[in-house]
Design an enzyme around this catalytic site. Structure first.
Site, short mmCIF file in Angstrom:
data_model
loop_
_atom_site.label_atom_id
_atom_site.label_comp_id
_atom_site.label_asym_id
_atom_site.label_seq_id
_atom_site.Cartn_x
_atom_site.Cartn_y
_atom_site.Cartn_z
N SER A 164 0.87 -1.19 0.00
CA SER A 164 0.00 0.00 0.00
C SER A 164 0.89 1.22 0.00
O SER A 164 2.04 1.15 0.45
CB SER A 164 -0.86 0.03 1.26
OG SER A 164 -0.10 0.50 2.36
N ASP A 165 0.37 2.34 -0.48
CA ASP A 165 1.11 3.59 -0.22
C ASP A 165 0.91 3.93 1.25
O ASP A 165 0.12 3.32 1.96
CB ASP A 165 0.66 4.71 -1.17
CG ASP A 165 1.73 5.80 -1.26
OD1 ASP A 165 2.67 5.80 -0.44
OD2 ASP A 165 1.64 6.67 -2.14
N TRP A 166 1.61 4.94 1.70
CA TRP A 166 1.66 5.33 3.11
C TRP A 166 0.23 5.52 3.67
O TRP A 166 -0.47 6.44 3.26
CB TRP A 166 2.43 6.64 3.21
CG TRP A 166 2.67 7.17 4.59
CD1 TRP A 166 1.72 7.68 5.44
CD2 TRP A 166 3.90 7.26 5.28
NE1 TRP A 166 2.28 8.08 6.60
CE2 TRP A 166 3.64 7.84 6.53
CE3 TRP A 166 5.22 6.91 4.96
CZ2 TRP A 166 4.63 8.09 7.47
CZ3 TRP A 166 6.21 7.17 5.89
CH2 TRP A 166 5.92 7.75 7.13
N ALA A 167 -0.15 4.66 4.59
CA ALA A 167 -1.45 4.74 5.27
C ALA A 167 -2.65 4.61 4.33
O ALA A 167 -3.77 4.93 4.71
CB ALA A 167 -1.55 6.02 6.09
N ALA A 168 -2.42 4.10 3.13
CA ALA A 168 -3.51 4.07 2.15
C ALA A 168 -4.62 3.08 2.53
O ALA A 168 -5.76 3.25 2.11
CB ALA A 168 -2.96 3.74 0.76
#
Ligand code: BGC
Length: 733
Positions: A262-266
C-alpha cells in the site's frame, strides 16, 4: 532458498507471525533516521508486531541496518530477516536530475545509469528495495508530483519504466549493488482531478488502458519486484481496495507475481474515502483486493486475525500475501545474506564518488531544455556576464524527493562558473522564497527570515550588477519544496517577488538569459516577454551548477526536449499533445466562427509543446520515407528520415516518430509518439534514422475493448518536435 522451503516456512508460522510479516513501519519504531510523509497511526501496536515485522522503510546507513537486522533476526521466532525499503528516487547521495528532467533527456540509457548509481550507493547503505520508479502519466502541471514522473507520454514513460527497473535491479536484484524496484503508484495517480494531490482520478477504462497502464506494465514486464498502490480513487474506487485493478489487471492480465504494497497509510484511507465503515472493513477490502503489505497503519496488524477467526476473511488470502513477502526476501537473497551489501567501507568509497558525480553531471547536461535563444547563448569567456538571482548560490537544487541526500553536497551555479575559471559578477537579487515566507519540504522546513528592507537592498545590488554587465544570466524559479508530494499549485508562474527581480533587471539590461529551475512546466509568458533566452534546468541534482555552467559556456550544447507541454496559461491545463480532434476542430487561424473548440482568450496550443527543445546548432530533416505504402497484418515497414546538423557546432537532436490513426472505431489521438532516437552530430554531419513500424504500434482498445490494430490509413510523422508536419502515409490491413 528453494521454493519448497519457503512454503514449508510459511506452514510453520503462527497466525500472528504471518500477519505481522505484512506490517511495514518506519524508524519511529526502531533506531535510526526516517522521514514521515503522512499521518502515523501507531495505536495498537504491540511489541510482538514490531518483533515480527516483515519490512521497514526509510531506515538507512550500513551500520544502523546491520545492527537492526541482527537484533531483529535474533528475536524473530523463525529468524526471518527484514526488508529495508526507502524512497531512492533520483539518487541516494549523488543526485541526478529529477525524473521529469530525466524524461527531458530522451535518453533512457542515461536514466538507467542513474538508477545503477542510485542502486549501488543505496545498497551499500543497507537498502534492499527502492520505492521507484514512479511512472504515473502526468498531464496537469498543477500537480506537484509531476516532477517524479517522466512526463505526459505513455510511450516515453514506458521506455523509461523499463530502463529504470533494469538499472535498479540489473539481471538479478540479489547481485551486489542491486536493489529491488517498486513501481508506483498503481494506478492513475497522475490523473488527480484539478491537479490537487491525493484527489480522485476519473479515467475511462479506455484512457486508463491506452495511456496510463502501459508504463506500469512495462515496469512489471521488466521484472519489478513490487508494485505500490496509489492514494487516489480510480473511478470512485480507492486503488488500495480495487480488486479488479490488482487481481485482474495487474496479476491476471499483466502477469505480476510479486508483492503489492500500500502507499503510506492508504489502507486506513479507504475509510477516509468513505469506502469502508471502519478500519476493520478497510483491512478486509485491501486484503481481498490483493494488497499484501500495509505501510504505516495498524489495519492488518489489528484486524486480520479477528477477520480470519470470525471467518469473514479466508486465511488463504493471508497465506498468499505472506508467501509473496517471503518470496520477495528470497528474490533479494536475504535468507542467505540478510545484510546484503550493507558495508561501511563501501559507503565511504561509493557515496558521492568521482565517477558517480561525473555521471550525474552528464545526465544534468542532457536534461536541460533550451526554449528560446535570440543569439544569446552560448556565452563567451570574455563577455562580461552578471549571474543574478536566488539560484546563483542556491543548493536546494536536488529535487523534493532527494530526502537522504545532503543539499550541501550540491554544486551551485556560482561554484560551477568558478570551476570553469570564469570571472563573472554575482548578485543574489532576492531569495527563492519571499521575505517572511515558510514552506514545509518533504523532510525539512525552509524559511526566509530576511526583512523586506534588506530584500530591497539586495534587489538594488542586482540592478547595479545588471547595469555593469553585457549579459545577465538570471537564475530563478520555483523553490525546490514547491514541487513534489503535497505541493500542488494553482498558479504556475514564478513567485511574485522573483517576477519583480526579472522586471527590474530587464529594465536596465536587455540581454537577459533566464535559467529556470522548476519541478513542473510553468507558464513562462512573462519571462518570454523580456528574456532573450530561456533554459529550463529543472532540479538538476548534485552536479547542477557544474552542468549549467558548462552548457551556458558551450562546452556541451543543450539537447533536452520537453517531456511535458509548457502551457500557455494555467487555464489550458491539462494540455498535452496527444489530444483528440473534437467534432469542431480549430486550426488556430483567425476566425469569426464562434462555434469551434477553442478559448476566447488563449490559444489551444501550449506555449512550448511536448518534444520541443533547441540546440546551439540547427537541424534539417529530409522528407520522411516509408519502405512501403501498405502493410499487412503481421508485417513490418520502416520509416526513414535523414537529419543533418546545419550549423557550425556539434549538437544532439532527438528524432521523434509519431503515428496518427486517421479513422478508428473509437476516436484516436491526433498523433502518438511511437519511437525516438537521440543522435549527436558533428557540424555538417548527416545521419539516416530508421524506425521499424510494427502492428503492435498501431494497436489500441477498440469499440469492443479489444486490443488490436484496425485497417485503414495511418500518417507517420518524423521530426524534432511533436508538432512536426514532416509526414508520409500508409495503409494497414
Ligand atoms: C508517497 C510514496 C512513497 C511513500 C513512502 C508516500 O507518501 O506517496 O510515493 O513511496 O510515501 O515514503
Amino acid at each position: 532458498m528453494e521454493q519448497q522451503k519457503i512454503e514449508a516456512l510459511l506452514g510453520e508460522m503462527s497466525l500472528d507471525e504471518k500477519i505481522n510479516q505484512l506490517f511495514q513501519g518506519n524508524g519511529m519504531f526502531y533506531e535510526g533516521e526516517s522521514i514521515a510523509t503522512g499521518p502515523v497511526s501507531a495505536q495498537g501496536f504491540t511489541e510482538q508486531t514490531i518483533r515480527e515485522t516483515g519490512s521497514v522503510l526509510s531506515i538507512i546507513g550500513a551500520e544502523t541496518v546491520k545492527k537492526l537486522q541482527k537484533a531483529h533476526m535474533e528475536n524473530h521466532p523463525h529468524k526471518i530477516p527484514l526488508v529495508f525499503m526507502a524512497d531512492i528516487i533520483n539518487g541516494y547521495k549523488t543526485v541526478f536530475p529529477i525524473p521529469l528532467g530525466q524524461g527531458a533527456m530522451f535518453n533512457p540509457e542515461m536514466a538507467k545509469t542513474g538508477a545503477e548509481v542510485a542502486a549501488k550507493e543505496a545498497a551499500a547503505s543497507g537498502i534492499h528495495v527502492t520505492f521507484a520508479p514512479m511512472v504515473d502519466l502526468v498531464r496537469d502541471a498543477r500537480w506537484g508530483r509531476v516532477m517524479e514522473s517522466t512526463g505526459e507520454d505513455a510511450y516515453l514513460n514506458s521506455v523509461y519504466a523499463k530502463a529504470l527497473v533494469e538499472g535498479y535491479q540489473g539481471e538479478d536484484p540479489k547481485a551486489p549493488g542491486k536493489i529491488g524496484a517498486c513501481v508506483k503508484h498503481f494506478a492513475g495517480y497522475g490523473g488527480a482531478m484539478a491537479g490537487r494531490d491525493y484527489n480522485n482520478a476519473e479515467l475511462s477504462e479506455r484512457t486508463l488502458r491506452d495511456d496510463y497502464l502501459p508504463a506500469y506494465e512495462a515496469a512489471v514486464k521488466a521484472g519489478a519486484l513490487l508494485v505500490m498502490t496509489s492514494f487516489n480513487t480510480l473511478n470512485h474506487v480507492p486503488s488500495t481496495a480495487n480488486k479488479w485493478l490488482m487481481r485482474q489487471v495487474l496479476r491476471e492480465e499483466m502477469g505480476f507475481d510479486g508483492a503489492v504494497i500500500s502507499d503510506w497509510a492508504a489502507i486506513e484511507e479507504i475509510k477516509n474515502h468513505g469506502a469502508a465503515a471502519d478500519l476493520k472493513e478497510a483491512a478486509k477490502l485491501a486484503m481481498e483486493a490483493g494488497c499484501d503489505i500495509d505501510m504505516m497503519t495498524t489495519c492488518y496488524a489489528n484486524y486480520l486475525k479477528e477477520l480470519i477467526e470470525n471467518k469473514e476473511l479466508d486465511e488463504k488470502l493471508l497465506d498468499e500475501a505472506v508467501l509473496r513477502v517471503l518470496e520477495l526476501k528470497n528474490k533479494l537473497g536475504l535468507f542467505e545474506n540478510p545484510y546484503k551489501d550493507a558495508d561501511e567501507e563501501a559507503e565511504k568509497e561509493l557515496l558521492l564518488c568521482k565517477d558517480h558525480r561525473k555521471k550525474a553531471k552528464e545526465a544534468a547536461k542532457e536534461s536541460f531544455v533550451l526554449l528560446r535563444n535570440k543569439k544569446m547563448l552560448p556565452l563567451k569567456k570574455d563577455e562580461k556576464v552578471a549571474f543574478i538571482g536566488p539560484y546563483v548560490e542556491e543548493k536546494s537544487i536536488i529535487g523534493a524527493w532527494s530526502v537522504f541526500a545532503d543539499e550541501a553536497d550540491a554544486v551551485s551555479v556560482k561554484e560551477g562558473v568558478k570551476n570553469l575559471g570564469i570571472k563573472a559578477i554575482f548578485a543574489k537579487g532576492c531569495d527563492s522564497l519571499a521575505p517572511g515566507e515558510t514552506i514545509h519540504g518533504m523532510n525539512k522546513k525552509y524559511t526566509n527570515n530576511r526583512s523586506k528592507a534588506d530584500a530591497e537592498i539586495m534587489l538594488g545590488e542586482a540592478v547595479d550588477a545588471a547595469l555593469k554587465a553585457d549579459k545577465v544570466v538570471l537564475c530563478i524559479g520555483e523553490h525546490m519544496a514547491q514541487t513534489g508530494e503535497g505541493a500542488s499549485r494553482a498558479d504556475i508562474t514564478i513567485p511574485k517577488h522573483q517576477k519583480r527581480l526579472l522586471k527590474e533587471v530587464a529594465r536596465v539590461n536587455k540581454n537577459v538569459i533566464v535559467v529556470l529551475f522548476t519541478g513542473r512546466p510553468l507558464d513562462v509568458r512573462k519571462i518570454k516577454e523580456v528574456a532573450k533566452a530561456i533554459m529550463v534546468v529543472w532540479m538538476p541534482g548534485t552536479e547542477g551548477g557544474n552542468a549549467i555552467a558548462e552548457v551556458l559556456y558551450g562546452k556541451t550544447a543543450p539537447s533536452g526536449k520537453l517531456p511535458m507541454s509548457f502551457p500557455y496559461s494555467v487555464g489550458q491545463v491539462p494540455v498535452f499533445y496527444d489530444e483528440f480532434r473534437t467534432g469542431r476542430y480549430y486550426d488556430g487561424k483567425p476566425t469569426e466562427n464562434r462555434f469551434l473548440s477553442k478559448y476566447l482568450d488563449v490559444p489551444n496550443k501550449p506555449l512550448y509543446p511536448f518534444g520541443y527543445g533547441l540546440s546551439y546548432t540547427e537541424f534539417s530533416y529530409s522528407k520522411v520515407k516509408l519502405s512501403a505504402d501498405c502493410m499487412k497484418s503481421g508485417e513490418e515497414i520502416t520509416a526513414s528520415v535523414k537529419v543533418k546538423n546545419e550549423g557550425r557546432r556539434e549538437g544532439a537532436e532527438v528524432v521523434q516518430l509519431y503515428i496518427c490513426d486517421e479513422v478508428g472505431s473509437v476516436v484516436r489521438p491526433v498523433r502518438e509518439l511511437k519511437g525516438f532516437e537521440k543522435v549527436w552530430l558533428a557540424p555538417g554531419e548527416e545521419k539516416e534514422i530508421t524506425f521499424t513500424i510494427t502492428e503492435e504500434m498501431l494497436k489500441f482498445y477498440d469499440i469492443n475493448m479489444e486490443y488490436k490494430a484496425e485497417p485503414g490509413k495511418f500518417i507517420v510523422y518524423a521530426g524534432g518536435c511533436s508538432d512536426t508536419e514532416n509526414a508520409a502515409e500508409f495503409t494497414f490491413g
